[in-house]
Design a protein around this motif. Structure first.
Motif, PDB file in Angstrom:
ATOM      1  N   LEU A  59       0.836  -1.194   0.000  1.00  0.00           N
ATOM      2  CA  LEU A  59       0.000   0.000   0.000  1.00  0.00           C
ATOM      3  C   LEU A  59       0.874   1.247   0.000  1.00  0.00           C
ATOM      4  O   LEU A  59       1.810   1.351   0.786  1.00  0.00           O
ATOM      5  CB  LEU A  59      -0.896   0.022   1.239  1.00  0.00           C
ATOM      6  CG  LEU A  59      -1.861  -1.140   1.399  1.00  0.00           C
ATOM      7  CD1 LEU A  59      -2.537  -1.077   2.752  1.00  0.00           C
ATOM      8  CD2 LEU A  59      -2.882  -1.133   0.289  1.00  0.00           C
ATOM      9  N   GLY A  60       0.535   2.184  -0.845  1.00  0.00           N
ATOM     10  CA  GLY A  60       1.224   3.459  -0.874  1.00  0.00           C
ATOM     11  C   GLY A  60       0.808   4.319   0.306  1.00  0.00           C
ATOM     12  O   GLY A  60      -0.010   3.922   1.150  1.00  0.00           O
ATOM     13  N   PHE A  61       1.347   5.489   0.369  1.00  0.00           N
ATOM     14  CA  PHE A  61       1.150   6.389   1.507  1.00  0.00           C
ATOM     15  C   PHE A  61      -0.328   6.639   1.811  1.00  0.00           C
ATOM     16  O   PHE A  61      -0.752   6.538   2.964  1.00  0.00           O
ATOM     17  CB  PHE A  61       1.869   7.716   1.246  1.00  0.00           C
ATOM     18  CG  PHE A  61       1.687   8.705   2.352  1.00  0.00           C
ATOM     19  CD1 PHE A  61       2.353   8.545   3.557  1.00  0.00           C
ATOM     20  CD2 PHE A  61       0.840   9.789   2.201  1.00  0.00           C
ATOM     21  CE1 PHE A  61       2.185   9.453   4.590  1.00  0.00           C
ATOM     22  CE2 PHE A  61       0.665  10.707   3.227  1.00  0.00           C
ATOM     23  CZ  PHE A  61       1.332  10.536   4.421  1.00  0.00           C
ATOM     24  N   LEU A  62      -1.122   6.966   0.802  1.00  0.00           N
ATOM     25  CA  LEU A  62      -2.526   7.300   1.047  1.00  0.00           C
ATOM     26  C   LEU A  62      -3.339   6.129   1.585  1.00  0.00           C
ATOM     27  O   LEU A  62      -4.204   6.302   2.437  1.00  0.00           O
ATOM     28  CB  LEU A  62      -3.177   7.842  -0.223  1.00  0.00           C
ATOM     29  CG  LEU A  62      -2.634   9.186  -0.714  1.00  0.00           C
ATOM     30  CD1 LEU A  62      -3.271   9.577  -2.032  1.00  0.00           C
ATOM     31  CD2 LEU A  62      -2.867  10.272   0.327  1.00  0.00           C
ATOM     32  N   PHE A  63      -3.060   4.924   1.096  1.00  0.00           N
ATOM     33  CA  PHE A  63      -3.800   3.746   1.542  1.00  0.00           C
ATOM     34  C   PHE A  63      -3.255   3.159   2.840  1.00  0.00           C
ATOM     35  O   PHE A  63      -3.942   2.413   3.521  1.00  0.00           O
ATOM     36  CB  PHE A  63      -3.806   2.666   0.459  1.00  0.00           C
ATOM     37  CG  PHE A  63      -4.694   2.984  -0.702  1.00  0.00           C
ATOM     38  CD1 PHE A  63      -6.061   2.852  -0.612  1.00  0.00           C
ATOM     39  CD2 PHE A  63      -4.156   3.428  -1.900  1.00  0.00           C
ATOM     40  CE1 PHE A  63      -6.887   3.150  -1.682  1.00  0.00           C
ATOM     41  CE2 PHE A  63      -4.962   3.731  -2.974  1.00  0.00           C
ATOM     42  CZ  PHE A  63      -6.328   3.595  -2.872  1.00  0.00           C
ATOM     43  N   SER A  64      -2.016   3.479   3.183  1.00  0.00           N
ATOM     44  CA  SER A  64      -1.400   2.858   4.361  1.00  0.00           C
ATOM     45  C   SER A  64      -2.134   3.199   5.651  1.00  0.00           C
ATOM     46  O   SER A  64      -2.112   2.424   6.601  1.00  0.00           O
ATOM     47  CB  SER A  64       0.083   3.229   4.461  1.00  0.00           C
ATOM     48  OG  SER A  64       0.240   4.609   4.668  1.00  0.00           O
ATOM     49  N   ALA A  65      -2.808   4.321   5.699  1.00  0.00           N
ATOM     50  CA  ALA A  65      -3.575   4.690   6.889  1.00  0.00           C
ATOM     51  C   ALA A  65      -4.732   3.722   7.144  1.00  0.00           C
ATOM     52  O   ALA A  65      -5.215   3.606   8.267  1.00  0.00           O
ATOM     53  CB  ALA A  65      -4.112   6.108   6.742  1.00  0.00           C
ATOM     54  N   PHE A  66      -5.149   3.014   6.103  1.00  0.00           N
ATOM     55  CA  PHE A  66      -6.277   2.089   6.209  1.00  0.00           C
ATOM     56  C   PHE A  66      -5.834   0.631   6.185  1.00  0.00           C
ATOM     57  O   PHE A  66      -6.644  -0.271   5.984  1.00  0.00           O
ATOM     58  CB  PHE A  66      -7.271   2.342   5.067  1.00  0.00           C
ATOM     59  CG  PHE A  66      -7.759   3.755   5.006  1.00  0.00           C
ATOM     60  CD1 PHE A  66      -8.707   4.201   5.906  1.00  0.00           C
ATOM     61  CD2 PHE A  66      -7.236   4.644   4.078  1.00  0.00           C
ATOM     62  CE1 PHE A  66      -9.148   5.505   5.864  1.00  0.00           C
ATOM     63  CE2 PHE A  66      -7.668   5.946   4.033  1.00  0.00           C
ATOM     64  CZ  PHE A  66      -8.628   6.396   4.926  1.00  0.00           C
ATOM     65  N   SER A  67      -4.545   0.374   6.389  1.00  0.00           N
ATOM     66  CA  SER A  67      -4.016  -0.978   6.225  1.00  0.00           C
ATOM     67  C   SER A  67      -4.676  -2.004   7.143  1.00  0.00           C
ATOM     68  O   SER A  67      -4.952  -3.121   6.716  1.00  0.00           O
ATOM     69  CB  SER A  67      -2.501  -1.000   6.402  1.00  0.00           C
ATOM     70  OG  SER A  67      -2.138  -0.637   7.708  1.00  0.00           O
ATOM     71  N   SER A  68      -4.951  -1.646   8.385  1.00  0.00           N
ATOM     72  CA  SER A  68      -5.547  -2.633   9.296  1.00  0.00           C
ATOM     73  C   SER A  68      -6.970  -2.998   8.874  1.00  0.00           C
ATOM     74  O   SER A  68      -7.353  -4.169   8.941  1.00  0.00           O
ATOM     75  CB  SER A  68      -5.511  -2.148  10.746  1.00  0.00           C
ATOM     76  OG  SER A  68      -6.233  -0.954  10.883  1.00  0.00           O
ATOM     77  N   GLN A  69      -7.748  -2.021   8.404  1.00  0.00           N
ATOM     78  CA  GLN A  69      -9.107  -2.315   7.938  1.00  0.00           C
ATOM     79  C   GLN A  69      -9.067  -3.144   6.658  1.00  0.00           C
ATOM     80  O   GLN A  69      -9.849  -4.096   6.493  1.00  0.00           O
ATOM     81  CB  GLN A  69      -9.903  -1.027   7.667  1.00  0.00           C
ATOM     82  CG  GLN A  69     -10.167  -0.215   8.902  1.00  0.00           C
ATOM     83  CD  GLN A  69      -9.158   0.917   9.061  1.00  0.00           C
ATOM     84  OE1 GLN A  69      -7.980   0.777   8.759  1.00  0.00           O
ATOM     85  NE2 GLN A  69      -9.610   2.035   9.574  1.00  0.00           N
ATOM     86  N   ILE A  70      -8.160  -2.795   5.753  1.00  0.00           N
ATOM     87  CA  ILE A  70      -8.028  -3.539   4.498  1.00  0.00           C
ATOM     88  C   ILE A  70      -7.618  -4.977   4.794  1.00  0.00           C
ATOM     89  O   ILE A  70      -8.199  -5.922   4.263  1.00  0.00           O
ATOM     90  CB  ILE A  70      -7.015  -2.854   3.556  1.00  0.00           C
ATOM     91  CG1 ILE A  70      -7.566  -1.491   3.102  1.00  0.00           C
ATOM     92  CG2 ILE A  70      -6.703  -3.745   2.360  1.00  0.00           C
ATOM     93  CD1 ILE A  70      -6.546  -0.612   2.400  1.00  0.00           C
TER      94      ILE A  70
END
Length: 93
Positions: free
Chosen positions: A67-78
């Motif tokens: 995951l890039g920077f923008l998506f990394s904030a949502f990594s646990s949900q993803i």
């Protein structure tokens, strides 16, 4: 960047495992507008900010998502959603 790695055991025949992997890929493609393509027993996917692969082995499926920077904030949900989907489709048979 964040990486997600999930290993899911299965007891599926190769064609069933491929169909299960395709279900996971279809869901990811729908949610993240990914381009997906098979390369032998490896399903590769990517778009700006997300890339990865789902490798099929005789007794397990290995998923890697970068995951890039923008998506990394949502990594646990993803990760939670994808792990649940993999658990369901690879244990369906």
């Amino acid at each position: 960047m964040a990486d997600i790695n999930i290993v899911q055991a299965h007891h599926l025949a190769p064609e069933q495992a491929r169909a299960a992997a395709q279900q996971v890929a279809d869901k990811l493609a729908e949610q993240f507008e990914l381009e997906c393509a098979w390369d032998g027993d490896v399903l590769r996917f990517e778009r700006s900010g997300v890339s990865g692969s789902l490798s099929l082995l005789p007794d397990q499926a290995k998923l890697h998502i970068a995951l890039g920077f923008l998506f990394s904030a949502f990594s646990s949900q993803i990760e939670a959603k994808v792990a649940d989907k993999m658990r369901r489709v690879f244990s369906a048979a």
